[in-house]
Each structure stands twice: as structure tokens, then as C-alpha cells.
Design a protein around this motif. Sequence first.
Motif, PDB file in Angstrom:
ATOM      1  N   ALA A  65       0.831  -1.205   0.000  1.00 10.30           N
ATOM      2  CA  ALA A  65       0.000   0.000   0.000  1.00 10.30           C
ATOM      3  C   ALA A  65       0.866   1.256   0.000  1.00 10.30           C
ATOM      4  CB  ALA A  65      -0.937  -0.010   1.200  1.00 10.30           C
ATOM      5  N   LEU A  66       1.941   1.265   0.783  1.00 15.31           N
ATOM      6  CA  LEU A  66       2.846   2.413   0.790  1.00 15.31           C
ATOM      7  C   LEU A  66       3.532   2.591  -0.559  1.00 15.31           C
ATOM      8  CD1 LEU A  66       4.485   2.171   4.313  1.00 15.31           C
ATOM      9  CD2 LEU A  66       2.958   3.955   3.466  1.00 15.31           C
ATOM     10  N   HIS A  67       3.921   1.500  -1.165  1.00 12.28           N
ATOM     11  CA  HIS A  67       4.547   1.574  -2.478  1.00 12.28           C
ATOM     12  C   HIS A  67       3.584   2.170  -3.497  1.00 12.28           C
ATOM     13  CE1 HIS A  67       5.849  -0.112  -6.405  1.00 12.28           C
ATOM     14  NE2 HIS A  67       7.052   0.207  -5.938  1.00 12.28           N
ATOM     15  N   ARG A  68       2.355   1.724  -3.461  1.00  8.57           N
ATOM     16  CA  ARG A  68       1.345   2.263  -4.384  1.00  8.57           C
ATOM     17  C   ARG A  68       1.073   3.739  -4.106  1.00  8.57           C
ATOM     18  NH1 ARG A  68      -4.418  -0.652  -5.592  1.00  8.57           N
ATOM     19  NH2 ARG A  68      -4.986   0.687  -7.326  1.00  8.57           N
ATOM     20  N   LEU A  69       1.040   4.116  -2.818  1.00 11.96           N
ATOM     21  CA  LEU A  69       0.813   5.509  -2.447  1.00 11.96           C
ATOM     22  C   LEU A  69       1.967   6.394  -2.937  1.00 11.96           C
ATOM     23  CD1 LEU A  69      -0.880   7.604  -0.851  1.00 11.96           C
ATOM     24  CD2 LEU A  69       0.554   7.041   1.119  1.00 11.96           C
ATOM     25  N   PHE A  70       3.200   5.954  -2.738  1.00 14.24           N
ATOM     26  CA  PHE A  70       4.350   6.739  -3.176  1.00 14.24           C
ATOM     27  C   PHE A  70       4.389   6.865  -4.695  1.00 14.24           C
ATOM     28  CE2 PHE A  70       6.617   5.504   0.943  1.00 14.24           C
ATOM     29  CZ  PHE A  70       6.204   6.667   1.556  1.00 14.24           C
ATOM     30  N   ARG A  71       3.997   5.817  -5.401  1.00 16.74           N
ATOM     31  CA  ARG A  71       3.951   5.914  -6.873  1.00 16.74           C
ATOM     32  C   ARG A  71       2.891   6.907  -7.312  1.00 16.74           C
ATOM     33  NH1 ARG A  71       5.802   1.215 -10.349  1.00 16.74           N
ATOM     34  NH2 ARG A  71       4.448   2.341 -11.776  1.00 16.74           N
ATOM     35  N   ARG A  72       1.759   6.945  -6.611  1.00 14.42           N
ATOM     36  CA  ARG A  72       0.703   7.879  -6.962  1.00 14.42           C
ATOM     37  C   ARG A  72       1.133   9.309  -6.661  1.00 14.42           C
ATOM     38  NH1 ARG A  72      -5.209   6.468  -5.195  1.00 14.42           N
ATOM     39  NH2 ARG A  72      -4.822   4.967  -6.825  1.00 14.42           N
ATOM     40  N   ILE A  73       1.830   9.514  -5.524  1.00 11.97           N
ATOM     41  CA  ILE A  73       2.304  10.853  -5.166  1.00 11.97           C
ATOM     42  C   ILE A  73       3.355  11.330  -6.167  1.00 11.97           C
ATOM     43  CG2 ILE A  73       3.632  12.137  -3.444  1.00 11.97           C
ATOM     44  CD1 ILE A  73       2.185  10.508  -1.300  1.00 11.97           C
ATOM     45  N   ALA A  74       4.205  10.425  -6.627  1.00 11.32           N
ATOM     46  CA  ALA A  74       5.259  10.788  -7.578  1.00 11.32           C
ATOM     47  C   ALA A  74       4.705  11.085  -8.963  1.00 11.32           C
ATOM     48  CB  ALA A  74       6.294   9.673  -7.660  1.00 11.32           C
ATOM     49  N   GLY A  75       3.456  10.771  -9.209  1.00  9.12           N
ATOM     50  CA  GLY A  75       2.844  11.085 -10.490  1.00  9.12           C
ATOM     51  C   GLY A  75       2.969   9.990 -11.514  1.00  9.12           C
ATOM     52  N   GLN A  76       3.436   8.844 -11.135  1.00  2.00           N
ATOM     53  CA  GLN A  76       3.541   7.741 -12.080  1.00  2.00           C
ATOM     54  C   GLN A  76       2.178   7.067 -12.194  1.00  2.00           C
ATOM     55  OE1 GLN A  76       6.508   5.168 -10.492  1.00  2.00           O
ATOM     56  NE2 GLN A  76       8.199   6.491 -11.062  1.00  2.00           N
ATOM     57  N   THR A  77       1.736   6.925 -13.415  1.00  2.00           N
ATOM     58  CA  THR A  77       0.460   6.260 -13.621  1.00  2.00           C
ATOM     59  C   THR A  77       0.678   4.754 -13.684  1.00  2.00           C
ATOM     60  OG1 THR A  77       0.696   6.449 -15.998  1.00  2.00           O
ATOM     61  CG2 THR A  77      -0.499   8.216 -14.870  1.00  2.00           C
ATOM     62  N   PRO A  78      -0.238   3.991 -13.179  1.00  4.45           N
ATOM     63  CA  PRO A  78      -0.077   2.536 -13.257  1.00  4.45           C
ATOM     64  C   PRO A  78      -0.169   2.041 -14.694  1.00  4.45           C
ATOM     65  CG  PRO A  78      -2.188   3.111 -12.275  1.00  4.45           C
ATOM     66  CD  PRO A  78      -1.423   4.383 -12.455  1.00  4.45           C
ATOM     67  N   VAL A  79       0.525   0.972 -14.968  1.00  8.32           N
ATOM     68  CA  VAL A  79       0.526   0.381 -16.295  1.00  8.32           C
ATOM     69  C   VAL A  79      -0.840  -0.258 -16.531  1.00  8.32           C
ATOM     70  CG1 VAL A  79       1.631  -1.322 -17.790  1.00  8.32           C
ATOM     71  CG2 VAL A  79       2.992  -0.060 -16.119  1.00  8.32           C
ATOM     72  N   PRO A  80      -1.483   0.028 -17.680  1.00  3.63           N
ATOM     73  CA  PRO A  80      -2.794  -0.590 -17.910  1.00  3.63           C
ATOM     74  C   PRO A  80      -2.656  -2.099 -18.054  1.00  3.63           C
ATOM     75  CG  PRO A  80      -2.062   0.576 -19.863  1.00  3.63           C
ATOM     76  CD  PRO A  80      -1.096   0.902 -18.777  1.00  3.63           C
ATOM     77  N   THR A  81      -3.566  -2.820 -17.444  1.00  2.89           N
ATOM     78  CA  THR A  81      -3.504  -4.279 -17.488  1.00  2.89           C
ATOM     79  C   THR A  81      -4.339  -4.846 -18.621  1.00  2.89           C
ATOM     80  OG1 THR A  81      -5.322  -4.389 -15.925  1.00  2.89           O
ATOM     81  CG2 THR A  81      -3.097  -4.460 -15.020  1.00  2.89           C
ATOM     82  N   ARG A  82      -5.215  -4.032 -19.208  1.00  2.00           N
ATOM     83  CA  ARG A  82      -6.057  -4.495 -20.306  1.00  2.00           C
ATOM     84  C   ARG A  82      -5.786  -3.648 -21.549  1.00  2.00           C
ATOM     85  NH1 ARG A  82     -11.609  -4.376 -16.992  1.00  2.00           N
ATOM     86  NH2 ARG A  82     -11.058  -5.939 -15.453  1.00  2.00           N
ATOM     87  N   PRO A  83      -6.041  -4.216 -22.721  1.00  2.51           N
ATOM     88  CA  PRO A  83      -5.912  -3.399 -23.924  1.00  2.51           C
ATOM     89  C   PRO A  83      -6.976  -2.304 -23.941  1.00  2.51           C
ATOM     90  CG  PRO A  83      -6.448  -5.686 -24.474  1.00  2.51           C
ATOM     91  CD  PRO A  83      -6.344  -5.591 -23.005  1.00  2.51           C
ATOM     92  N   ILE A  84      -6.702  -1.268 -24.679  1.00  3.58           N
ATOM     93  CA  ILE A  84      -7.639  -0.152 -24.768  1.00  3.58           C
ATOM     94  C   ILE A  84      -8.960  -0.607 -25.403  1.00  3.58           C
ATOM     95  CG2 ILE A  84      -7.993   2.160 -25.701  1.00  3.58           C
ATOM     96  CD1 ILE A  84      -5.826   1.996 -23.558  1.00  3.58           C
ATOM     97  N   ASP A  85      -8.862  -1.368 -26.490  1.00  8.64           N
ATOM     98  CA  ASP A  85     -10.058  -1.856 -27.173  1.00  8.64           C
ATOM     99  C   ASP A  85     -10.430  -3.212 -26.578  1.00  8.64           C
ATOM    100  OD1 ASP A  85     -12.113  -2.357 -28.895  1.00  8.64           O
ATOM    101  OD2 ASP A  85     -10.864  -2.578 -30.689  1.00  8.64           O
ATOM    102  N   PRO A  86     -11.615  -3.347 -25.983  1.00 10.08           N
ATOM    103  CA  PRO A  86     -11.958  -4.621 -25.355  1.00 10.08           C
ATOM    104  C   PRO A  86     -12.192  -5.738 -26.361  1.00 10.08           C
ATOM    105  CG  PRO A  86     -13.799  -3.095 -25.202  1.00 10.08           C
ATOM    106  CD  PRO A  86     -12.638  -2.334 -25.783  1.00 10.08           C
ATOM    107  N   ARG A  87     -12.310  -5.420 -27.658  1.00 11.65           N
ATOM    108  CA  ARG A  87     -12.507  -6.466 -28.671  1.00 11.65           C
ATOM    109  C   ARG A  87     -11.185  -7.082 -29.103  1.00 11.65           C
ATOM    110  NH1 ARG A  87     -14.997  -3.396 -33.211  1.00 11.65           N
ATOM    111  NH2 ARG A  87     -13.730  -1.770 -32.287  1.00 11.65           N
ATOM    112  N   VAL A  88     -10.053  -6.517 -28.669  1.00 11.18           N
ATOM    113  CA  VAL A  88      -8.738  -6.979 -29.096  1.00 11.18           C
ATOM    114  C   VAL A  88      -8.159  -7.903 -28.031  1.00 11.18           C
ATOM    115  CG1 VAL A  88      -6.380  -6.284 -29.640  1.00 11.18           C
ATOM    116  CG2 VAL A  88      -8.303  -4.903 -30.434  1.00 11.18           C
ATOM    117  N   ILE A  89      -7.714  -9.074 -28.453  1.00 15.71           N
ATOM    118  CA  ILE A  89      -7.021 -10.011 -27.568  1.00 15.71           C
ATOM    119  C   ILE A  89      -5.574 -10.056 -28.033  1.00 15.71           C
ATOM    120  CG2 ILE A  89      -6.854 -12.378 -26.759  1.00 15.71           C
ATOM    121  CD1 ILE A  89      -9.808 -12.689 -27.388  1.00 15.71           C
ATOM    122  N   GLU A  90      -4.662  -9.653 -27.157  1.00 17.13           N
ATOM    123  CA  GLU A  90      -3.260  -9.628 -27.536  1.00 17.13           C
ATOM    124  C   GLU A  90      -2.650 -11.004 -27.310  1.00 17.13           C
ATOM    125  OE1 GLU A  90      -1.026  -6.523 -25.809  1.00 17.13           O
ATOM    126  OE2 GLU A  90      -2.503  -5.000 -26.295  1.00 17.13           O
ATOM    127  N   GLY A  91      -1.752 -11.392 -28.193  1.00 23.62           N
ATOM    128  CA  GLY A  91      -1.062 -12.663 -28.056  1.00 23.62           C
ATOM    129  C   GLY A  91      -0.582 -13.146 -29.402  1.00 23.62           C
TER     130      GLY A  91
END
Length: 103
Positions: A65-91
Motif C-alpha cells: 500500500a505504501l509503495h502504491r501511495l508513493f507511486r501515486r504521489i510521484a505522479g507515475q500512472t499505473p501500467v494498464p492491465t487491459r488493452p484499450i479496445d476490449p474487442r482486441v485479444i493480444e497474443g
Amino acid sequence: MVAYDPDTGILPCDKESTMRPFQFAMPVPRHPLMRILLGAVGLALLGFFTVFGLLIAAVVLAGLALHRLFRRIAGQTPVPTRPIDPRVIEGEFTVVEKQRLPR
């Protein structure tokens, strides 16, 4: 039959169990108060290890939780876990021709 040696607390090797030549067997005390005391010690150990495991889990969760809080304070956005288009399956895929399919 395997004879139990009360002096060493060890069962000697029998011909059926060649994988474990010695097995530790603690004899249960005959006195009722000693049985209750032994059970209480077992429950105390179980409680201790349960609390110890929960404390370790709480420390790990607090650290994450502290790691996530510090990343949010530093302005780093989390890496998206899903593709932008929900119809696209990457692989990587291989197309199998119909003639090669087993029947």
C-alpha cells in the motif's frame, strides 16, 4: 510387529517401510493433567504461528500500500492491465488449416 523403544522415542526400521527407516513417535503421557498441559502447549503454538503469519501478511500488505501511495504521489500512472479496445485479444496465435485437424 515393530517394537517401540521408549528410551530413544524412535521406531526401528521394519521390512515394509524402507523409505523411512526411523520414525519419531512421542508417547502420549498417561497423567490427565500432563495431557491437558500438552494440549494447551499445542494450542498456544498454533495460536502463536497464526498470529505471526497474520503479522507478516499485514506488513507485506502495508508495504504494498505504501509503495502504491508513493507511486501515486510521484505522479507515475499505473501500467494498464487491459488493452484499450476490449474487442482486441493480444497474443501470438497459429492458424491451423482444416486439412491438418485430427479426426
